[in-house]
Write a protein that holds these residues in place. Structure first.
Motif, PDB file in Angstrom:
ATOM      1  N   ASN A 631       1.100  -0.871   0.063  1.00 43.15           N
ATOM      2  CA  ASN A 631      -0.177   0.254   0.229  1.00 43.15           C
ATOM      3  C   ASN A 631       0.480   0.976  -0.073  1.00 43.15           C
ATOM      4  O   ASN A 631       1.143   1.789   1.286  1.00 43.15           O
ATOM      5  CB  ASN A 631      -1.092  -0.316   1.396  1.00 43.15           C
ATOM      6  CG  ASN A 631      -1.861   0.788   0.385  1.00 43.15           C
ATOM      7  OD1 ASN A 631      -2.232   1.753   0.329  1.00 43.15           O
ATOM      8  ND2 ASN A 631      -3.479   0.999   1.404  1.00 43.15           N
ATOM      9  N   LYS A 632       0.657   1.850  -1.106  1.00 40.45           N
ATOM     10  CA  LYS A 632       1.871   2.765  -1.246  1.00 40.45           C
ATOM     11  C   LYS A 632       1.516   3.704  -0.476  1.00 40.45           C
ATOM     12  O   LYS A 632       2.160   4.893  -0.225  1.00 40.45           O
ATOM     13  CB  LYS A 632       1.873   3.165  -2.969  1.00 40.45           C
ATOM     14  CG  LYS A 632       3.056   4.382  -2.936  1.00 40.45           C
ATOM     15  CD  LYS A 632       3.305   4.694  -4.722  1.00 40.45           C
ATOM     16  CE  LYS A 632       1.477   4.567  -5.327  1.00 40.45           C
ATOM     17  NZ  LYS A 632       1.822   5.290  -6.781  1.00 40.45           N
ATOM     18  N   ASN A 633       0.203   4.211  -0.912  1.00 42.88           N
ATOM     19  CA  ASN A 633      -0.637   5.663  -0.335  1.00 42.88           C
ATOM     20  C   ASN A 633      -0.163   5.347   1.514  1.00 42.88           C
ATOM     21  O   ASN A 633      -0.266   6.436   2.311  1.00 42.88           O
ATOM     22  CB  ASN A 633      -2.066   5.594  -0.358  1.00 42.88           C
ATOM     23  CG  ASN A 633      -2.113   6.377  -2.125  1.00 42.88           C
ATOM     24  OD1 ASN A 633      -1.501   6.246  -2.338  1.00 42.88           O
ATOM     25  ND2 ASN A 633      -3.134   5.497  -2.511  1.00 42.88           N
ATOM     26  N   LEU A 634      -0.731   4.121   1.820  1.00 43.82           N
ATOM     27  CA  LEU A 634      -0.303   3.887   3.365  1.00 43.82           C
ATOM     28  C   LEU A 634       1.215   4.546   3.776  1.00 43.82           C
ATOM     29  O   LEU A 634       1.260   4.903   4.723  1.00 43.82           O
ATOM     30  CB  LEU A 634      -0.923   2.944   4.079  1.00 43.82           C
ATOM     31  CG  LEU A 634      -0.619   2.430   5.752  1.00 43.82           C
ATOM     32  CD1 LEU A 634      -2.235   2.894   5.894  1.00 43.82           C
ATOM     33  CD2 LEU A 634      -0.934   0.614   6.000  1.00 43.82           C
ATOM     34  N   THR A 635       1.821   4.039   3.398  1.00 44.75           N
ATOM     35  CA  THR A 635       3.455   4.318   3.516  1.00 44.75           C
ATOM     36  C   THR A 635       3.165   6.179   3.384  1.00 44.75           C
ATOM     37  O   THR A 635       4.075   5.985   4.366  1.00 44.75           O
ATOM     38  CB  THR A 635       4.216   4.341   2.556  1.00 44.75           C
ATOM     39  OG1 THR A 635       4.575   2.139   2.549  1.00 44.75           O
ATOM     40  CG2 THR A 635       5.702   4.294   2.522  1.00 44.75           C
ATOM     41  N   TYR A 636       2.734   6.634   2.239  1.00 41.19           N
ATOM     42  CA  TYR A 636       2.956   7.825   2.427  1.00 41.19           C
ATOM     43  C   TYR A 636       2.096   8.758   4.128  1.00 41.19           C
ATOM     44  O   TYR A 636       2.484   9.676   4.101  1.00 41.19           O
ATOM     45  CB  TYR A 636       2.362   8.955   1.424  1.00 41.19           C
ATOM     46  CG  TYR A 636       2.749   8.798  -0.194  1.00 41.19           C
ATOM     47  CD1 TYR A 636       4.758   7.829  -0.616  1.00 41.19           C
ATOM     48  CD2 TYR A 636       2.140   8.387  -1.717  1.00 41.19           C
ATOM     49  CE1 TYR A 636       5.270   7.713  -1.687  1.00 41.19           C
ATOM     50  CE2 TYR A 636       2.770   8.227  -2.471  1.00 41.19           C
ATOM     51  CZ  TYR A 636       4.005   7.511  -2.648  1.00 41.19           C
ATOM     52  OH  TYR A 636       4.890   7.546  -3.682  1.00 41.19           O
ATOM     53  N   THR A 637       1.146   7.965   3.621  1.00 40.39           N
ATOM     54  CA  THR A 637       0.678   8.614   5.130  1.00 40.39           C
ATOM     55  C   THR A 637       1.539   8.194   6.931  1.00 40.39           C
ATOM     56  O   THR A 637       1.324   9.093   7.387  1.00 40.39           O
ATOM     57  CB  THR A 637      -0.754   8.157   5.231  1.00 40.39           C
ATOM     58  OG1 THR A 637      -1.368   8.105   4.718  1.00 40.39           O
ATOM     59  CG2 THR A 637      -1.831   7.858   6.645  1.00 40.39           C
ATOM     60  N   LEU A 638       2.114   6.984   6.248  1.00 40.63           N
ATOM     61  CA  LEU A 638       2.882   7.003   7.436  1.00 40.63           C
ATOM     62  C   LEU A 638       4.244   7.673   7.982  1.00 40.63           C
ATOM     63  O   LEU A 638       4.043   8.687   8.905  1.00 40.63           O
ATOM     64  CB  LEU A 638       3.453   5.983   7.570  1.00 40.63           C
ATOM     65  CG  LEU A 638       4.603   4.599   8.831  1.00 40.63           C
ATOM     66  CD1 LEU A 638       3.943   4.692  10.609  1.00 40.63           C
ATOM     67  CD2 LEU A 638       4.671   3.003   8.753  1.00 40.63           C
ATOM     68  N   LEU A 639       5.088   8.311   6.478  1.00 45.28           N
ATOM     69  CA  LEU A 639       6.496   8.863   6.537  1.00 45.28           C
ATOM     70  C   LEU A 639       5.985  10.284   6.647  1.00 45.28           C
ATOM     71  O   LEU A 639       6.228  11.021   7.530  1.00 45.28           O
ATOM     72  CB  LEU A 639       6.352   8.521   5.096  1.00 45.28           C
ATOM     73  CG  LEU A 639       7.206   7.962   5.145  1.00 45.28           C
ATOM     74  CD1 LEU A 639       7.658   7.737   3.714  1.00 45.28           C
ATOM     75  CD2 LEU A 639       8.763   7.218   6.090  1.00 45.28           C
ATOM     76  N   THR A 640       4.172  10.891   6.512  1.00 46.95           N
ATOM     77  CA  THR A 640       4.099  12.228   7.018  1.00 46.95           C
ATOM     78  C   THR A 640       4.124  12.136   8.268  1.00 46.95           C
ATOM     79  O   THR A 640       3.677  13.903   8.927  1.00 46.95           O
ATOM     80  CB  THR A 640       2.456  12.667   5.497  1.00 46.95           C
ATOM     81  OG1 THR A 640       2.735  12.428   4.665  1.00 46.95           O
ATOM     82  CG2 THR A 640       2.212  13.206   6.143  1.00 46.95           C
ATOM     83  N   SER A 641       3.072  11.863   9.182  1.00 47.52           N
ATOM     84  CA  SER A 641       2.436  11.070  10.499  1.00 47.52           C
ATOM     85  C   SER A 641       3.869  11.490  10.712  1.00 47.52           C
ATOM     86  O   SER A 641       3.820  12.162  11.641  1.00 47.52           O
ATOM     87  CB  SER A 641       1.779  10.080  10.915  1.00 47.52           C
ATOM     88  OG  SER A 641       1.915   8.908  10.547  1.00 47.52           O
TER      89      SER A 641
END
Length: 861
Positions: A631-641
């Protein structure tokens, strides 16, 4: 010495006192002075020749001025046409010899006729005695009053101090030309407190007056924290028992000498100063190396620095710097000229002059005088050549009282004489003159109580209801000179009529101290004062003025010497090193300007930048399998958080204010919950992805982005609701910690509701534990595809950090609590960043050949 020949004298001559001074007049003012000091060879009146029993008559030269003050006042009034016109005043003055029975004798002499000792009889030569001025001390005044009251003859005392409440005082009718003694109590205590003298000695005559004085003064001293180091009494000087008193004087001398008390209060009448001077003289003879120069003598107004004729050559340096209460006085114009005009060869009725002149100037006038004196008097001797201890040319306080007393009688008589008088005694004025034949002494009482006038120096003279003069005391400082002269310096005043708080005044800058003192003003303490920073500690079995010193507790101060207890500082202050004053605390908070704040801010920005770089790398390589996997979007969300987690730690490095306190924990709780929820979603996604690869698996329909997004959304929503409840009920607010750090006020954010704070942490911990266990279960999945191993390690570190956070957070205070929370945020976030994204970033940057799909999917055969 008075020598008499009984065989050539009549019985009446034997009964007449040898020392008298009289002048005839229409009205007579009597005077009973204390000028001669004598003793008797036996104490009875059985013999007719009682006068011949008088032995060793010694002159007190200074007291001769009291006699002359009365004479001067009478002569001045007789020359004044505005006071008692057409009436001539006369006087009749006798001496008390400082002996009670001679006081009675002299009083009866004043009540007798001019030529015979016949009291209570009217003979050929009538003496119209209207009032008697006399009584240098209370005992003398009381003895006089016991006789004068019988004859209803007014008595005006010029030196008698007695408390108003004394029963004997209330029962007598004499007036006093001095203020009430209670003013002296105030003055003595205020002087002792002014100079910090709390350990003082007391020396007094052994008589009733001293006993009364001490009974009144002792409770007042105790109330003000002043203690008596010693209290000694000395008998009056009896000339025939002089040598018997030497042993007692030596004992008193040793007590005074050995005492640590530098201030000694001396109370008594004139006789005490003789005893004191003799005491000092005897002590000096026995202790040639010891002196009492290190004492400050505080003399009451009853005393005067007088000397008997045999003491005039004695050294007065021991009294240098003494403090004395004196009856208020002023120089009267013409009095010095009157004194300097005295001549021993002038023909008058002054029966005191020859004895005074002979003993004072050590010369003889007639052959009848003591044969031990060999030089004849020339008449050129002058009173101003005598030292001040012998005779003062300026009018003393007692002489000023005598002078005013004469005018009191004159103005009372003048009030009868005035035609405008509306009293019942106006019938005594006939044809513009007083009816001298019918004027009785008792008729004067009515006018004495109401007399009020300004004397020749402009001071108002009037009596209070208790028959005392409305006045106060002067406080004088004695400066002595080698020739036994001295000068009085007025340094203060005790004025009971002054405004509240101004009754006592003293100018310490005018004070002159003895040169033997090592510090001025000298100390008179049982022990050294406790310095600031300590308090007094009572010594068992000792007087309150004797104590030890104890250091103040760490959080208290004593800003003055000799404080009974230490005081605490206010919350915004703290004690200095010496614990002598409170210093304002510095405002402190975990700031980005201090070393600890700089370090935390550096790591926060470093990891923020690192996260941003990793996020950029992942976005740049978004088409690669390793980014697209799980899940690429989940990775981006995790990095952003994670990036926001690092940034939110900076909120803790600013000064606590309402907004920052409101945002700190809420931002941290929500952002961290999103981070943990993303980790949980990733872990679940890994498990679902592996299980969905099995043939016929029904889990393939859960592999979409929806599941992961739902997990993140709902998990975060629950935390957001908890934070909303927290903010709505008891939100965080700015607060200050006054006690954690000495000298600092630490600004911080109060959590408001600590329960809600731990609910936020608890919920976040719950998600972390769930993530850990889920990842732990997935740790044995095939390596190439398995991200759960790294999540397991990261969540292990994450949970360890936050489990240790709770006890550490509770055990620290102030800004270090904030530092612990920032550290926990940075470490837990860094563990997630490093464990989950470190290996992927490494592969993307350094091993792109592994970033291929065939390497990510490895089947088990």
């Amino acid at each position: 010495m008075v020598q008499t020949d009984v065989s050539h004298r009549t019985i009446n001559d034997m009964l007449r006192l040898p020392h008298q001074y009289s002048q005839s007049g229409d009205l007579i003012i009597g005077g009973l002075m204390s000028h001669l000091l004598s003793s008797f060879d036996h104490e009875d009146f059985k013999e007719h020749h009682a006068v011949d029993q008088i032995l060793n008559v010694f002159v007190i030269p200074k007291n001769y001025q009291h006699v002359l003050a009365l004479v001067f006042a009478v002569k001045e009034i007789n020359k004044n046409p505005e006071v008692l016109p057409n009436v001539t005043l006369g006087f009749h003055i006798c001496d008390s010899y400082f002996i009670e029975k001679m006081t009675y004798w002299a009083t009866l002499e004043l009540l007798s006729t001019w030529d015979r000792f016949l009291p209570n009889y009217k003979c050929n030569v009538q003496k119209n005695l209207l009032a008697v001025i006399g009584g240098l001390d209370f005992e003398t005044s009381l003895s006089m009053a016991s006789i004068l009251d019988i004859y209803k003859t007014p008595q005006i005392s010029y030196g008698s101090f007695a408390p108003v409440e004394d029963d004997q005082t209330q029962s007598t009718l004499f007036y006093r030309m001095i203020p009430n003694e209670s003013c002296q109590y105030t003055g003595i205590i205020e002087i002792l407190l002014h100079f910090g003298w709390t350990w003082v000695g007391f020396l007094a005559a052994d008589n009733d007056s001293a006993q009364r004085f001490m009974q009144k003064l002792q409770p007042l001293l105790t109330q003000r924290g002043i203690c008596l180091a010693f209290s000694e009494r000395t008998k009056p000087v009896y000339l025939d028992k002089y040598y018997d008193m030497i042993t007692k004087w030596l004992q008193i001398y040793q007590v005074i000498l050995r005492s640590k008390a530098s201030a000694v209060v001396v109370f008594g009448e004139t006789e005490l100063i003789f005893s004191l001077r003799a005491l000092l003289a005897v002590g000096e003879l026995e202790n040639m190396t010891s002196t009492l120069l290190g004492k400050v003598w505080i003399m009451t107004a009853q005393l005067d620095f007088v000397a008997a004729s045999h003491q005039m050559d004695w050294d007065m340096q021991v009294f240098h710097g003494s403090i004395s209460f004196t009856v208020h006085s002023k120089d009267v114009q013409g009095f010095k000229t009157f004194l300097l005009a005295k001549n021993p060869f002038e023909t008058n009725e002054d029966g005191f002059l020859e004895q005074f002149w002979t003993q004072t100037f050590k010369c003889y006038i007639s052959d009848s005088m003591d044969g031990q004196i060999t030089d004849p008097c020339t008449g050129g001797e002058k009173l101003n050549s005598l030292p001040s201890s012998s005779f003062e040319i300026t009018m003393t306080g007692h002489s000023y009282s005598v002078y005013n007393a004469v005018y009191v009688v004159a103005y009372a008589l003048h009030a009868i004489y005035r035609p405008t008088s509306k009293s019942k005694y106006t019938g005594l004025v006939k044809g513009g003159r007083l009816d001298l034949q019918n004027l009785q002494s008792w008729q004067l009482y009515h006018f004495l109580q109401r007399v009020s006038f300004n004397n020749s120096v402009g001071e108002e003279i009037s009596f209070l209801k208790n028959r005392e003069l409305e006045a106060g005391f002067d406080i004088t400082n004695l400066v002595t000179f080698p020739n036994n002269s001295f000068m009085r310096i007025k340094v203060g005043r005790v004025d009971p009529g002054a405004l509240p708080g101004q009754e006592f005044s003293i100018d310490k800058d005018k004070m002159v101290w003895h040169g033997s003192f090592h510090e001025v003003p000298p100390l008179s303490l049982c022990n050294r004062k406790c310095p600031s920073g300590s308090r007094k500690k009572k010594k068992e079995g000792e007087k309150p003025c004797c104590y030890d010193c104890a250091q103040c507790p760490q959080d208290k101060i004593s800003y003055q010497e000799d404080m009974d207890d230490c005081d605490g500082c206010s919350e915004d202050q703290y004690p200095n090193k010496d614990q002598s004053q409170c210093i304002p605390k510095k405002i402190s908070f975990l700031s980005i300007k201090e070393s600890l704040g700089i370090s935390l801010a550096f790591f926060s920005l470093f990891f923020t930048l690192l996260t941003a770089v990793i996020l950029g790398i992942f976005i740049k390589h978004h088409h690669t399998p390793i980014v697209r996997a799980n899940n690429k979007n989940l990775t981006y969300t995790l990095l952003t958080s994670l990036l926001l987690c690092f940034l939110c730690s900076l909120l803790f490095l600013t000064q606590p204010e309402k907004v920052t306190c409101f945002l700190r924990q809420v931002a941290f709780g929500v952002v961290f919950t999103v981070t943990v929820a993303c980790v949980l979603a990733k872990t679940i996604t890994v498990i679902l992805a592996f299980m969905a690869t099995k043939p016929g698996s029904r889990l393939q329909k859960w592999l979409g982005k929806r599941v992961a997004s739902s997990i993140v959304f709902y998990c975060s929503l629950i935390q957001a609701l908890i934070c909303a409840i927290w903010l709505g009920t008891s939100p965080p607010f700015p607060d200050s910690d006054m006690h954690s750090e000495m000298g600092e006020i630490i600004l911080e954010c109060n959590e408001g509701s600590i329960t809600m704070f731990y609910c936020v942490l608890g919920y976040m911990g719950f998600l972390a534990i769930v993530s850990f266990f889920v990842a732990f279960l997935a740790r044995k999945l095939p390596d190439s595809f398995n991200e759960a191993k790294f999540i397991t390690f990261s969540m292990l570190v994450f949970c360890s950090v936050w489990v240790s956070f709770v006890p550490v957070y509770l055990s620290t205070k102030g800004k270090y609590m904030v530092a612990v929370e920032i550290f926990s945020i940075l470490v837990s976030s860094a563990s997630l960043l490093g464990s989950i994204f470190g290996p992927k970033t490494y592969i993307i940057l350094f091993h792109p050949n592994l970033n291929k799909k065939e390497h990510l999917i490895k089947r088990k055969y």
